[in-house]
Design a protein around this motif. Structure first.
Motif: not given
Ligand SMILES: O=C(O)CCC(=O)C(=O)O
Length: 290
Positions: A80-105
């Motif tokens: 979602f964020l990647s498409k927005i950055a491309l659409k407007y040609g901006i550097i996008l600092v995409g706030g933060s989101i909870p991330e899971i590392d599938p290797q370590t859980n």
């Protein structure tokens, strides 16, 4: 004097009410506000979203909302964020989101950063977790469910380098100083954040101004809007502080977009007037990490 910021640039901070339990609603809201920002000030080059903008800010919710961040098989929010950055040609600092590392859980509080082609150029996993217990104030323990990141983050942009931290990270001056000093030479430190109504009034402006003045760089703090219906009452007051320590743009408490122009001359002039970097006494600071 070599310029660490190559030209004047405009940044926009999106103070979003993104703490709804519906992730897609939060993403769509971010898209709508970024569209508004770009329509209003199309010359904006860097856009910043708040901490945990796509999920409630709650230790019991991070795992439920966590996504695998993989640049190839893009997760919902990354795509979602990647498409927005491309659409407007901006550097996008995409706030933060909870991330899971599938290797370590393990779960992280992670800021994804995109270039103007929509490429994910780096991620910053919050390094210092928000574990506090303030009597009659707030008790919060991110480490109940989150793991800390293990790297500091400075990203390259066409305008110069930008350091990234998340919220509580701003209380640790070393993180900003490492981005600001050689070889990183960041012109700004960006903090997707979510201070609260206890620690916000105490320290939000002080920390933004301190990190800016310590390092003679811009500091950029983007908060969620305050939502009294959510379990966590964000402080709001997203702001941009110049290298002199002056707050040059500041939001109120509700949803709002703020903008500021960053000017290389402001950095150069202030550094020339008060030349901290050549006056530092690293010969005396050697033992700081002991
Ligand atoms: O440092 C503070 O007072 C607030 C930090 C915070 O809310 C966070 O790290 O998310």
């Amino acid at each position: 004097m070599s310029q660490i910021l190559s030209q004047k640039i405009k940044v926009a901070l999106i103070q979003l009410n993104g703490s709804s339990p519906n992730k897609l609603d939060n993403l769509n809201r971010a898209a709508k506000f970024i569209e508004m920002a770009m329509q209003k000030q199309p010359d904006t080059k860097i856009v910043v979203l708040p901490e945990c903008f796509n999920s409630p800010y709650s230790v019991t919710k991070f795992r439920e909302y966590a996504e695998v961040i993989d640049n190839k098989a893009k997760s919902q929010s990354i795509d979602f964020l990647s498409k927005i950055a491309l659409k407007y040609g901006i550097i996008l600092v995409g706030g933060s989101i909870p991330e899971i590392d599938p290797q370590t859980n393990k779960i992280y509080n992670t800021s994804p950063i995109f270039n103007s082609k929509g490429d994910l150029i780096d991620i910053h996993r919050k390094v210092h977790l928000f574990d506090v217990d303030i009597p009659n104030g707030i008790t919060f323990k991110e480490s109940e469910t989150l793991s800390p990141g293990n790297k500091l983050t400075t990203v390259n942009t066409p305008y110069g380098n930008v350091g990234i931290g998340i919220c509580y990270d701003m209380r640790f001056p070393e993180l900003t100083t490492i981005s600001a000093r050689k070889p990183n030479n960041a012109f700004a430190m960006v903090f997707p954040s979510a201070f609260n109504t206890v620690t916000g009034p105490m320290h939000w402006h002080l920390l933004a101004r301190s990190r800016a003045v310590d390092n003679q760089i811009y500091t950029i703090l983007c908060s969620p809007a305050r939502n009294l219906e959510s379990s966590y009452h964000a402080y709001g007051h997203s702001l941009i502080c110049n290298p002199k320590g002056e707050i040059i743009a500041e939001a109120g408490e509700g949803e709002e977009i703020i903008y500021a122009e960053l000017d290389p001359e402001d950095i150069a002039n202030f550094r020339q007037a008060i030349p901290l970097s050549s006056q530092r006494r690293f010969d005396l600071y050697k033992d700081i990490s002991k």
